[in-house]
Design a protein around this motif. Sequence first.
Motif, mmCIF file in Angstrom:
data_model
loop_
_atom_site.group_PDB
_atom_site.id
_atom_site.type_symbol
_atom_site.label_atom_id
_atom_site.label_comp_id
_atom_site.label_asym_id
_atom_site.label_seq_id
_atom_site.Cartn_x
_atom_site.Cartn_y
_atom_site.Cartn_z
ATOM 1 N N VAL A 108 0.838 -1.208 0.000
ATOM 2 C CA VAL A 108 0.000 0.000 0.000
ATOM 3 C C VAL A 108 0.868 1.251 0.000
ATOM 4 C CG1 VAL A 108 -1.696 1.326 1.336
ATOM 5 C CG2 VAL A 108 -2.016 -1.136 0.991
ATOM 6 N N TYR A 109 1.887 1.287 0.835
ATOM 7 C CA TYR A 109 2.765 2.450 0.895
ATOM 8 C C TYR A 109 3.476 2.659 -0.443
ATOM 9 C CZ TYR A 109 6.287 5.741 2.488
ATOM 10 O OH TYR A 109 7.088 6.849 2.624
ATOM 11 N N TRP A 110 4.034 1.596 -1.016
ATOM 12 C CA TRP A 110 4.739 1.694 -2.292
ATOM 13 C C TRP A 110 3.806 2.232 -3.377
ATOM 14 C CZ3 TRP A 110 4.708 -0.063 -7.328
ATOM 15 C CH2 TRP A 110 5.908 -0.041 -8.024
ATOM 16 N N TYR A 111 2.597 1.682 -3.452
ATOM 17 C CA TYR A 111 1.640 2.123 -4.469
ATOM 18 C C TYR A 111 1.185 3.565 -4.221
ATOM 19 C CZ TYR A 111 0.865 -2.105 -7.268
ATOM 20 O OH TYR A 111 0.986 -3.147 -8.154
ATOM 21 N N LEU A 112 0.962 3.948 -2.958
ATOM 22 C CA LEU A 112 0.578 5.342 -2.682
ATOM 23 C C LEU A 112 1.672 6.312 -3.122
ATOM 24 C CD1 LEU A 112 -1.208 5.089 0.793
ATOM 25 C CD2 LEU A 112 -2.200 6.086 -1.306
ATOM 26 N N ILE A 113 2.908 6.025 -2.754
ATOM 27 C CA ILE A 113 4.008 6.922 -3.124
ATOM 28 C C ILE A 113 4.190 6.935 -4.644
ATOM 29 C CG2 ILE A 113 6.502 7.336 -2.925
ATOM 30 C CD1 ILE A 113 4.810 8.002 -0.365
ATOM 31 N N ARG A 114 4.181 5.784 -5.251
ATOM 32 C CA ARG A 114 4.423 5.677 -6.698
ATOM 33 C C ARG A 114 3.331 6.330 -7.529
ATOM 34 N NH1 ARG A 114 5.311 5.330 -11.468
ATOM 35 N NH2 ARG A 114 6.009 3.578 -12.694
ATOM 36 N N PHE A 115 2.056 6.133 -7.131
ATOM 37 C CA PHE A 115 0.960 6.561 -7.991
ATOM 38 C C PHE A 115 0.160 7.754 -7.470
ATOM 39 C CE2 PHE A 115 1.550 2.042 -9.125
ATOM 40 C CZ PHE A 115 1.914 2.229 -10.448
ATOM 41 N N ALA A 116 0.265 8.070 -6.173
ATOM 42 C CA ALA A 116 -0.485 9.208 -5.630
ATOM 43 C C ALA A 116 0.438 10.277 -5.059
ATOM 44 C CB ALA A 116 -1.478 8.738 -4.561
ATOM 45 N N GLY A 117 1.738 9.985 -4.961
ATOM 46 C CA GLY A 117 2.705 10.988 -4.540
ATOM 47 C C GLY A 117 2.918 11.133 -3.047
ATOM 48 N N SER A 118 2.020 10.577 -2.220
ATOM 49 C CA SER A 118 2.183 10.675 -0.772
ATOM 50 C C SER A 118 1.291 9.647 -0.086
ATOM 51 C CB SER A 118 1.833 12.076 -0.264
ATOM 52 O OG SER A 118 0.454 12.342 -0.477
ATOM 53 N N SER A 119 1.579 9.449 1.199
ATOM 54 C CA SER A 119 0.800 8.512 2.001
ATOM 55 C C SER A 119 0.255 9.196 3.242
ATOM 56 C CB SER A 119 1.662 7.322 2.437
ATOM 57 O OG SER A 119 0.963 6.535 3.381
ATOM 58 N N PRO A 120 -1.077 9.252 3.415
ATOM 59 C CA PRO A 120 -1.648 9.807 4.647
ATOM 60 C C PRO A 120 -1.263 9.010 5.896
ATOM 61 C CG PRO A 120 -3.305 9.750 2.918
ATOM 62 C CD PRO A 120 -2.111 8.964 2.422
#
Length: 185
Positions: A108-120
């Motif tokens: 989840v963290y990898w995908y958030l950073i890769r595709f959404a630019g940040s992780s809440p």
Amino acid sequence: MEIYVSTDVETDGPIPGPNSMLSFASAAYTAGKDLVGTFSANLATLPGASGDEKTMAWWATQPRAWAACRADQQAPETAMVRYRSWLVELPGRPVFVGYPAAFDFLFVYWYLIRFAGSSPFSHSALDIKSYAMAVLGTDYRATTKRAMPRSWFDDLPHSHVALDDAIEQGALFCNILAANPRRVP
């Protein structure tokens, strides 16, 4: 207020990048076990990634769950931006909760950073097994679901469909939270 975001992932291998997250879901709970929302998405596989041989052999034994995670696929960039927005709009600060958190959070963290630019979630995740270990006062490897009190488990399915598993694991976490005698509500 913290919102406990129980999250489950289904993947085609052990690590993001060479392998893909096929499906993920989150069930957002208050500490009092109120389910305030859910999110789920099935994802298209990553370009150039491939399924791990052992993982794909396991999937061959799970035809219903496989069909569920391959229906209505979205591009990862679309799903992760929607997911980040959903997390930000929750009625409290999101806390990632997983079983095992090390695996689910990795994807989840990898995908958030890769595709959404940040992780809440920032860089942190709460592991249900580790929390149960602390509440029970047991060794980590002795802390298995079979060794946990039956009262911690609601009658919910664990089907390897991400949303079913996220809801089931979130309820388990809330039950452990309520059973912690040292916790001040």
